[in-house]
Design a protein around this motif. Structure first.
Motif, PDB file in Angstrom:
ATOM      1  N   VAL A   1       0.849  -1.192   0.000  1.00 40.54           N
ATOM      2  CA  VAL A   1       0.000   0.000   0.000  1.00 40.54           C
ATOM      3  C   VAL A   1       0.885   1.243   0.000  1.00 40.54           C
ATOM      4  N   ILE A   2       0.518   2.231  -0.794  1.00 41.54           N
ATOM      5  CA  ILE A   2       1.232   3.504  -0.759  1.00 41.54           C
ATOM      6  C   ILE A   2       0.415   4.478   0.088  1.00 41.54           C
ATOM      7  N   CYS A   3       1.073   5.021   1.088  1.00 43.06           N
ATOM      8  CA  CYS A   3       0.388   5.924   2.014  1.00 43.06           C
ATOM      9  C   CYS A   3       0.086   7.248   1.307  1.00 43.06           C
ATOM     10  N   PRO A   4      -1.141   7.729   1.392  1.00 44.90           N
ATOM     11  CA  PRO A   4      -1.477   8.973   0.708  1.00 44.90           C
ATOM     12  C   PRO A   4      -0.772  10.197   1.320  1.00 44.90           C
ATOM     13  N   ARG A   5      -0.383  10.110   2.582  1.00 49.04           N
ATOM     14  CA  ARG A   5       0.256  11.268   3.193  1.00 49.04           C
ATOM     15  C   ARG A   5       1.758  11.318   2.918  1.00 49.04           C
ATOM     16  N   CYS A   6       2.480  10.210   3.201  1.00 48.89           N
ATOM     17  CA  CYS A   6       3.926  10.280   2.994  1.00 48.89           C
ATOM     18  C   CYS A   6       4.346   9.762   1.623  1.00 48.89           C
ATOM     19  N   ASP A   7       3.375   9.289   0.823  1.00 45.27           N
ATOM     20  CA  ASP A   7       3.642   8.864  -0.543  1.00 45.27           C
ATOM     21  C   ASP A   7       4.700   7.768  -0.636  1.00 45.27           C
ATOM     22  N   GLN A   8       4.794   6.931   0.393  1.00 44.57           N
ATOM     23  CA  GLN A   8       5.777   5.857   0.384  1.00 44.57           C
ATOM     24  C   GLN A   8       5.073   4.522   0.491  1.00 44.57           C
ATOM     25  N   PRO A   9       5.673   3.495  -0.126  1.00 43.06           N
ATOM     26  CA  PRO A   9       5.117   2.163   0.087  1.00 43.06           C
ATOM     27  C   PRO A   9       5.319   1.771   1.548  1.00 43.06           C
ATOM     28  N   THR A  10       4.303   1.278   2.167  1.00 46.58           N
ATOM     29  CA  THR A  10       4.404   1.030   3.596  1.00 46.58           C
ATOM     30  C   THR A  10       3.697  -0.253   3.999  1.00 46.58           C
ATOM     31  N   ARG A  11       4.103  -0.780   5.141  1.00 48.09           N
ATOM     32  CA  ARG A  11       3.354  -1.867   5.740  1.00 48.09           C
ATOM     33  C   ARG A  11       2.161  -1.241   6.442  1.00 48.09           C
ATOM     34  N   VAL A  12       1.183  -2.059   6.729  1.00 40.29           N
ATOM     35  CA  VAL A  12      -0.055  -1.538   7.300  1.00 40.29           C
ATOM     36  C   VAL A  12      -0.213  -2.041   8.722  1.00 40.29           C
ATOM     37  N   LYS A  13      -0.472  -1.103   9.614  1.00 40.84           N
ATOM     38  CA  LYS A  13      -0.742  -1.457  11.003  1.00 40.84           C
ATOM     39  C   LYS A  13      -2.253  -1.525  11.154  1.00 40.84           C
ATOM     40  N   ARG A  14      -2.725  -2.590  11.782  1.00 42.49           N
ATOM     41  CA  ARG A  14      -4.162  -2.714  11.927  1.00 42.49           C
ATOM     42  C   ARG A  14      -4.496  -2.581  13.392  1.00 42.49           C
ATOM     43  N   LYS A  15      -5.541  -1.838  13.669  1.00 42.46           N
ATOM     44  CA  LYS A  15      -5.948  -1.781  15.052  1.00 42.46           C
ATOM     45  C   LYS A  15      -7.453  -1.772  15.224  1.00 42.46           C
ATOM     46  N   VAL A  16      -7.860  -2.158  16.421  1.00 42.45           N
ATOM     47  CA  VAL A  16      -9.281  -2.153  16.741  1.00 42.45           C
ATOM     48  C   VAL A  16      -9.525  -0.914  17.590  1.00 42.45           C
ATOM     49  N   LEU A  17     -10.465  -0.110  17.166  1.00 42.25           N
ATOM     50  CA  LEU A  17     -10.776   1.116  17.903  1.00 42.25           C
ATOM     51  C   LEU A  17     -11.668   0.797  19.101  1.00 42.25           C
ATOM     52  N   GLU A  18     -11.827   1.806  19.955  1.00 41.24           N
ATOM     53  CA  GLU A  18     -12.614   1.590  21.172  1.00 41.24           C
ATOM     54  C   GLU A  18     -14.045   1.167  20.890  1.00 41.24           C
TER      55      GLU A  18
END
Ligand SMILES: [Zn+2]
Length: 102
Positions: free
Chosen positions: A70-87
Motif C-alpha cells: 500500500v502507498i500511504c497517501p500522506r507520505c507517498d511511500q510504500p508502507t506496511r499496514v498497522k491494523r488496530k481495533v478502535l474503542e
C-alpha cells in the motif's frame, strides 16, 4: 488483507514490478486484487449480436496481494499496514511510517 479497494499500491514482483496503480477490486477469499493497468491480459471476444464487432479486449487480471504494498497517501511511500481495533470495536488501518490512518 492489507489492501482495499481505492488504495494506491506498488507492485513488488513480476512483469509489473515498480508500477503503481489503483485497486479496482479485491477478492478476499483468494487473497487477490485487481490493480488498474497491472497484469493485463487479452480477451478475444466474439460478436454476440448482429452488427457487433469481434475484438481483442485488454483487461486486468487479479494479482496476489503479497506482491503488493500500500502507498500511504500522506507520505507517498510504500508502507506496511498497522491494523488496530478502535474503542468502538471498528477496525482501522494506519501507515507504519507516519501513523496516518488509511
Ligand atoms: Zn505514511
Amino acid at each position: 488483507m492489507h489492501v482495499r479497494k481505492g488504495d494506491t499500491v506498488l507492485v513488488l514482483t513480476g512483469e509489473y514490478a515498480g508500477r503503481r496503480g489503483r485497486v479496482l477490486r479485491v477478492f478476499p477469499k483468494e487473497g487477490r486484487a485487481l490493480v488498474e493497468g497491472v497484469n493485463m491480459i487479452k480477451r478475444h471476444t466474439r460478436a454476440r449480436r448482429a452488427g457487433e464487432q469481434s475484438r481483442i479486449l485488454e483487461k486486468e487480471a487479479p494479482v496476489h496481494v503479497s506482491n503488493l504494498m500500500v502507498i500511504c497517501p500522506r507520505c507517498d511511500q510504500p508502507t506496511r499496514v498497522k491494523r488496530k481495533v478502535l474503542e468502538d470495536g471498528s477496525r482501522a488501518r494506519a501507515c507504519r511510517k507516519c501513523g496516518e490512518m488509511l
